[in-house]
Design an enzyme around this catalytic site. Structure first.
Site, PDB file in Angstrom:
ATOM      1  N   HIS A 157      57.147  34.199  84.947  1.00 54.45           N
ATOM      2  CA  HIS A 157      57.963  33.808  83.742  1.00 54.45           C
ATOM      3  C   HIS A 157      57.350  34.646  82.585  1.00 54.45           C
ATOM      4  O   HIS A 157      56.450  35.158  82.596  1.00 54.45           O
ATOM      5  CB  HIS A 157      57.738  32.153  83.530  1.00 54.45           C
ATOM      6  N   LYS A 161      55.277  31.633  78.098  1.00 56.16           N
ATOM      7  CA  LYS A 161      55.202  30.091  78.725  1.00 56.16           C
ATOM      8  C   LYS A 161      53.831  29.755  78.637  1.00 56.16           C
ATOM      9  O   LYS A 161      52.984  30.409  79.210  1.00 56.16           O
ATOM     10  CB  LYS A 161      55.946  30.350  80.302  1.00 56.16           C
TER      11      LYS A 161
END
Length: 272
Positions: A157, A161
């Site tokens: 990600h 995040k």
């Protein structure tokens, strides 16, 4: 038929802005409120403008109780503490609560499920069609392949995040564990580092990568003797999650109280 009136929680964040855009593009829903943390510098800003749209007159507010008086549902991709605070209000108001928040603890999940005798909750670690199909496939493959195939889950990600493994990775892990007939918490291997010893038979491993702007890449690897099967999904735009959440909300509108997942929304429970 009147449009479903939806609140977006965390309306000033990346996912919140995507949800505002998805609602603006929808024929079946309209924005009823835009929630932000009390004290946020975004309070009072126009939700449409923040989402890159024309002004829509919906100002960001920290008062969920007031804005939910005329709402039908809330789309919630925030942080665990905020989601748990929102659960009680959504249940009291009798509005559908669509939860895509990740990083929730077992006790958080218990709080969420405790209201579903009187409230509608749709919860998923990922709202996209592709990932939910992947989850169904992972469960079936895990069931079909014997213990000679080790299961590893790799996810990547964007650098912003804050939780790992991702909610989607854990969802895929639970699907694999269910296929194997085991409990994930008792067969989970995370954060390998240093001299770890040999891989424990039956474990489901997780590895997390963070960097750049990746919206979400997930691979489930079934590694057996002399062969590997890899099932993967790449998210190219977080709008897929926003459209999935909106689909879940429209599906939930008018449903009886209960706890639902995207498998219910997409009709995947009887796929195999």
């Amino acid at each position: 038929m009147s449009k479903m009136r939806l609140i977006v929680a965390g309306a000033g964040g990346r996912m919140g802005r995507a949800l505002v855009r998805a609602i603006a593009d929808s024929d079946g829903a309209e924005l009823a409120g835009a929630l932000e943390a009390p004290g946020s510098e975004l309070i009072g800003k126009d939700a449409g403008v923040l989402a890159g749209l024309p002004a829509n007159g919906i100002k960001l507010s920290g008062d969920l109780w007031t804005m939910s008086a005329e709402a039908d549902g809330i789309l919630d991709f925030t942080v665990p503490a905020a989601t748990i605070a929102n659960v009680a209000i959504a249940a009291e108001r009798g509005i559908a609560h669509i939860i895509g928040t990740t990083g929730l603890s077992a006790s958080d999940d218990a709080v969420i499920k405790s209201v579903t005798k009187r409230a509608i909750v749709v919860q998923s670690g990922n709202m996209s069609l592709g990932v939910n199909l992947l989850s169904a496939l992972v469960k079936q493959v895990a069931k079909s392949l014997d213990a000679g195939f080790d299961i590893e889950i790799l996810e990547m990600h964007h650098k912003h995040k804050v939780d790992a493994p991702s909610g989607t990775a854990l969802m895929l892990g639970r699907a694999a564990a269910e296929g194997r007939g085991v409990v994930l918490d008792q067969h989970s291997a995370r954060g390998r580092d240093g001299i770890t010893g040999e891989r424990r038979s039956g474990d489901i491993g997780f590895a997390s990568l963070r960097g750049g702007t990746a919206a979400g890449d997930h691979s489930v690897i079934f590694a057996g003797p002399s062969e590997r099967l890899v099932l993967s999904h790449q998210a190219e735009d977080r709008m897929i999650f926003a459209h999935g959440a909106l689909k879940a909300a429209l599906w939930a509108h008018g449903k009886p109280p209960g706890y639902y997942t995207m498998s219910d929304v997409l009709g995947l429970k009887d796929l195999f």
